[in-house]
Design a protein around this motif. Structure first.
Motif, PDB file in Angstrom:
ATOM      1  N   PRO A 119      14.039  48.773  32.335  1.00 27.82           N
ATOM      2  CA  PRO A 119      14.301  49.648  31.186  1.00 27.82           C
ATOM      3  C   PRO A 119      13.338  50.840  31.194  1.00 27.82           C
ATOM      4  O   PRO A 119      12.164  50.705  31.550  1.00 27.82           O
ATOM      5  CB  PRO A 119      14.040  48.745  29.971  1.00 27.82           C
ATOM      6  N   ARG A 120      13.851  52.025  30.820  1.00 29.43           N
ATOM      7  CA  ARG A 120      13.063  53.254  30.715  1.00 29.43           C
ATOM      8  C   ARG A 120      12.443  53.668  32.042  1.00 29.43           C
ATOM      9  O   ARG A 120      11.377  54.296  32.076  1.00 29.43           O
ATOM     10  CB  ARG A 120      11.998  53.116  29.625  1.00 29.43           C
ATOM     11  N   HIS A 121      13.099  53.311  33.123  1.00 28.83           N
ATOM     12  CA  HIS A 121      12.684  53.731  34.459  1.00 28.83           C
ATOM     13  C   HIS A 121      13.916  54.228  35.213  1.00 28.83           C
ATOM     14  O   HIS A 121      15.034  53.798  34.950  1.00 28.83           O
ATOM     15  CB  HIS A 121      12.046  52.566  35.225  1.00 28.83           C
ATOM     16  N   GLY A 122      13.686  55.113  36.173  1.00 31.80           N
ATOM     17  CA  GLY A 122      14.784  55.603  36.996  1.00 31.80           C
ATOM     18  C   GLY A 122      15.876  56.236  36.159  1.00 31.80           C
ATOM     19  O   GLY A 122      15.616  57.063  35.280  1.00 31.80           O
ATOM     20  N   GLU A 123      17.112  55.837  36.437  1.00 33.88           N
ATOM     21  CA  GLU A 123      18.233  56.423  35.709  1.00 33.88           C
ATOM     22  C   GLU A 123      18.342  55.919  34.270  1.00 33.88           C
ATOM     23  O   GLU A 123      19.151  56.417  33.491  1.00 33.88           O
ATOM     24  CB  GLU A 123      19.543  56.140  36.441  1.00 33.88           C
ATOM     25  N   ARG A 124      17.518  54.942  33.903  1.00 34.49           N
ATOM     26  CA  ARG A 124      17.561  54.407  32.535  1.00 34.49           C
ATOM     27  C   ARG A 124      16.572  55.131  31.606  1.00 34.49           C
ATOM     28  O   ARG A 124      16.374  54.708  30.470  1.00 34.49           O
ATOM     29  CB  ARG A 124      17.263  52.912  32.560  1.00 34.49           C
ATOM     30  N   GLY A 125      15.984  56.200  32.089  1.00 34.70           N
ATOM     31  CA  GLY A 125      15.077  56.972  31.263  1.00 34.70           C
ATOM     32  C   GLY A 125      13.725  57.123  31.926  1.00 34.70           C
ATOM     33  O   GLY A 125      13.451  56.558  32.985  1.00 34.70           O
ATOM     34  N   SER A 126      12.856  57.886  31.301  1.00 37.43           N
ATOM     35  CA  SER A 126      11.522  58.104  31.862  1.00 37.43           C
ATOM     36  C   SER A 126      10.503  58.167  30.742  1.00 37.43           C
ATOM     37  O   SER A 126      10.834  58.425  29.575  1.00 37.43           O
ATOM     38  CB  SER A 126      11.494  59.395  32.686  1.00 37.43           C
ATOM     39  N   LEU A 127       9.259  57.923  31.105  1.00 40.20           N
ATOM     40  CA  LEU A 127       8.131  57.971  30.185  1.00 40.20           C
ATOM     41  C   LEU A 127       6.977  58.684  30.880  1.00 40.20           C
ATOM     42  O   LEU A 127       7.000  58.893  32.104  1.00 40.20           O
ATOM     43  CB  LEU A 127       7.687  56.551  29.795  1.00 40.20           C
ATOM     44  N   ASP A 128       5.966  59.012  30.130  1.00 43.27           N
ATOM     45  CA  ASP A 128       4.717  59.495  30.720  1.00 43.27           C
ATOM     46  C   ASP A 128       3.918  58.255  31.103  1.00 43.27           C
ATOM     47  O   ASP A 128       3.091  57.761  30.337  1.00 43.27           O
ATOM     48  CB  ASP A 128       3.955  60.362  29.721  1.00 43.27           C
ATOM     49  N   TYR A 129       4.178  57.741  32.294  1.00 42.00           N
ATOM     50  CA  TYR A 129       3.666  56.437  32.683  1.00 42.00           C
ATOM     51  C   TYR A 129       2.144  56.391  32.798  1.00 42.00           C
ATOM     52  O   TYR A 129       1.554  55.313  32.725  1.00 42.00           O
ATOM     53  CB  TYR A 129       4.302  56.004  34.012  1.00 42.00           C
ATOM     54  N   LYS A 130       1.500  57.539  32.969  1.00 36.52           N
ATOM     55  CA  LYS A 130       0.046  57.567  33.107  1.00 36.52           C
ATOM     56  C   LYS A 130      -0.666  57.680  31.765  1.00 36.52           C
ATOM     57  O   LYS A 130      -1.899  57.602  31.717  1.00 36.52           O
ATOM     58  CB  LYS A 130      -0.360  58.732  34.017  1.00 36.52           C
ATOM     59  N   ASP A 131       0.089  57.862  30.697  1.00 38.32           N
ATOM     60  CA  ASP A 131      -0.500  58.022  29.375  1.00 38.32           C
ATOM     61  C   ASP A 131      -0.795  56.664  28.755  1.00 38.32           C
ATOM     62  O   ASP A 131       0.087  55.799  28.666  1.00 38.32           O
ATOM     63  CB  ASP A 131       0.445  58.819  28.479  1.00 38.32           C
ATOM     64  N   ALA A 132      -2.034  56.456  28.295  1.00 39.93           N
ATOM     65  CA  ALA A 132      -2.453  55.158  27.766  1.00 39.93           C
ATOM     66  C   ALA A 132      -1.687  54.783  26.500  1.00 39.93           C
ATOM     67  O   ALA A 132      -1.322  53.615  26.310  1.00 39.93           O
ATOM     68  CB  ALA A 132      -3.956  55.161  27.492  1.00 39.93           C
ATOM     69  N   VAL A 133      -1.442  55.740  25.636  1.00 50.34           N
ATOM     70  CA  VAL A 133      -0.710  55.460  24.396  1.00 50.34           C
ATOM     71  C   VAL A 133       0.719  55.039  24.709  1.00 50.34           C
ATOM     72  O   VAL A 133       1.262  54.104  24.099  1.00 50.34           O
ATOM     73  CB  VAL A 133      -0.738  56.686  23.462  1.00 50.34           C
ATOM     74  N   THR A 134       1.339  55.728  25.668  1.00 52.77           N
ATOM     75  CA  THR A 134       2.697  55.365  26.090  1.00 52.77           C
ATOM     76  C   THR A 134       2.738  53.952  26.652  1.00 52.77           C
ATOM     77  O   THR A 134       3.645  53.171  26.357  1.00 52.77           O
ATOM     78  CB  THR A 134       3.207  56.358  27.156  1.00 52.77           C
ATOM     79  N   LEU A 135       1.734  53.612  27.451  1.00 58.20           N
ATOM     80  CA  LEU A 135       1.653  52.267  28.015  1.00 58.20           C
ATOM     81  C   LEU A 135       1.540  51.217  26.912  1.00 58.20           C
ATOM     82  O   LEU A 135       2.265  50.210  26.916  1.00 58.20           O
ATOM     83  CB  LEU A 135       0.441  52.166  28.946  1.00 58.20           C
ATOM     84  N   GLN A 136       0.666  51.454  25.956  1.00 59.06           N
ATOM     85  CA  GLN A 136       0.453  50.488  24.879  1.00 59.06           C
ATOM     86  C   GLN A 136       1.711  50.287  24.038  1.00 59.06           C
ATOM     87  O   GLN A 136       1.997  49.175  23.587  1.00 59.06           O
ATOM     88  CB  GLN A 136      -0.708  50.954  23.999  1.00 59.06           C
ATOM     89  N   ALA A 137       2.465  51.361  23.829  1.00 55.48           N
ATOM     90  CA  ALA A 137       3.646  51.281  22.970  1.00 55.48           C
ATOM     91  C   ALA A 137       4.859  50.690  23.673  1.00 55.48           C
ATOM     92  O   ALA A 137       5.741  50.129  23.020  1.00 55.48           O
ATOM     93  CB  ALA A 137       3.996  52.676  22.441  1.00 55.48           C
ATOM     94  N   ASN A 138       4.904  50.792  25.006  1.00 56.00           N
ATOM     95  CA  ASN A 138       6.136  50.450  25.717  1.00 56.00           C
ATOM     96  C   ASN A 138       6.039  49.271  26.674  1.00 56.00           C
ATOM     97  O   ASN A 138       7.071  48.747  27.106  1.00 56.00           O
ATOM     98  CB  ASN A 138       6.629  51.673  26.510  1.00 56.00           C
ATOM     99  N   PHE A 139       4.832  48.850  27.009  1.00 51.88           N
ATOM    100  CA  PHE A 139       4.701  47.820  28.036  1.00 51.88           C
ATOM    101  C   PHE A 139       5.409  46.522  27.657  1.00 51.88           C
ATOM    102  O   PHE A 139       6.295  46.048  28.378  1.00 51.88           O
ATOM    103  CB  PHE A 139       3.226  47.538  28.331  1.00 51.88           C
ATOM    104  N   TRP A 140       5.035  45.920  26.529  1.00 52.32           N
ATOM    105  CA  TRP A 140       5.637  44.631  26.171  1.00 52.32           C
ATOM    106  C   TRP A 140       7.127  44.736  25.856  1.00 52.32           C
ATOM    107  O   TRP A 140       7.901  43.840  26.257  1.00 52.32           O
ATOM    108  CB  TRP A 140       4.877  43.992  25.014  1.00 52.32           C
ATOM    109  N   PRO A 141       7.600  45.786  25.173  1.00 53.77           N
ATOM    110  CA  PRO A 141       9.054  45.908  24.995  1.00 53.77           C
ATOM    111  C   PRO A 141       9.817  45.940  26.311  1.00 53.77           C
ATOM    112  O   PRO A 141      10.877  45.326  26.444  1.00 53.77           O
ATOM    113  CB  PRO A 141       9.203  47.228  24.221  1.00 53.77           C
TER     114      PRO A 141
END
Length: 299
Positions: A119-141
């Motif tokens: 989820p949220r990778h490749g064709e399913r979307g993208s995130l700022d993967y190097k951002d710590a806040v993004t990691l904290q908000a999205n990792f477990w989901p």
């Protein structure tokens, strides 16, 4: 790293709702996909379709793009009848496309390989993967949605096939592999590379390291409901291989050592942890050798 509001909104919504939403978001890639049976997928008995196959890197038959239980995936068949199925999960910030070489190695070991997109990778979307806040908000989901999707994929494969199913994953994919193995007994074996099978412990250590406040009781309860540590039961016909870099700074090895200490016994040869000295969050040639040996003895 644990963010309950987003967690509840994204990771805990019904799987059917998520899969329907994912189908709508599929890229032009999906326009070439057609209906197929799981039996055809496993044995590669599909008729040729335009714009679908992508040639393998080192002599494999071909990669095929498919939606499996609504999840965009790449499939690779071995050149001879498969001895089993491997569901292969990539890591944080990676894509299914980047795991083609890894998949081609496994297919050369006579396995059908399925690489689902996270989820949220490749064709399913993208995130700022190097951002710590993004990691904290999205990792477990992402991890929990990945486990739910993997469980659906394994269930579908099990209905039409008797070949042993192995789930392999690295980093975030390793969390998904461990979670799927713990929750679905039709998974014969799993390989967790630089991941964790003790999620609550991992989160506690993560927060302690960064000076974050401890999890609230309701957050612990929610995470425990998916944590492999909560579900693991010894079984004589199932195997779990944990491969971890000793110097891993992204997913420190401590939670895996804790899992072994608390869940493994001298009589329990179904779980094995192998540590790789002097390496930081990588997949090494030695790891690939251990995976090959593991698959050879668990088919």
């Amino acid at each position: 790293m644990f963010n309950l509001p987003l967690y509840m909104q994204e990771a805990c919504q019904p799987a059917t709702m998520r899969l329907a939403a994912n189908a709508k978001k599929a890229s032009a890639y999906s326009k070439a996909a057609s209906h197929f049976s799981i039996q055809q997928l496993i044995h590669g008995n599909m008729s040729e379709q335009k714009n679908q196959p992508v040639r393998g890197d080192i002599g494999m038959d071909q990669f095929e793009y498919r939606h499996i239980c609504g999840v965009p995936s790449l499939v690779l068949h071995p050149s001879s009848p498969p001895e089993g199925i491997v569901v292969l999960y990539h890591g944080w910030g990676s894509t299914m496309e980047s795991y083609k070489f890894f998949a081609s190695l496994i297919a050369n070991w006579n396995r059908t390989v399925i690489i689902p997109e996270l989820p949220r990778h490749g064709e399913r979307g993208s995130l700022d993967y190097k951002d710590a806040v993004t990691l904290q908000a999205n990792f477990w989901p992402i991890v929990i949605q990945g486990v739910e999707e993997a469980t659906e994929i394994v269930t579908e494969l099990s209905h039409t096939n008797e070949a042993p199913i192995t789930v392999i994953g690295h980093s975030t994919g390793g969390f998904i592999a461990g979670g799927t193995y713990a929750r679905h007994h039709n998974v014969r074996s799993a390989v967790v590379i630089n991941g964790s099978c003790a999620w609550v412990k991992f989160e506690e250590l993560y927060r302690e390291k960064l000076g974050f406040a401890p999890m609230e009781a309701k957050d612990i309860e929610t995470l425990q409901s998916y944590d492999p540590f909560s579900f693991h039961q010894p079984s004589s016909d199932r195997r779990l291989l944990l491969l971890h870099c000793e110097k891993d700074s992204s997913v420190p090895i401590d939670s895996q050592r804790y899992f072994m200490q608390e869940r493994s016994t001298q009589e329990d040869d179904q779980i094995r942890l192998i540590e790789f000295a002097g390496v930081d969050h990588q997949i090494t040639l030695s790891m690939l050798q251990k995976i090959k040996e593991f698959l050879d003895t668990n088919h």
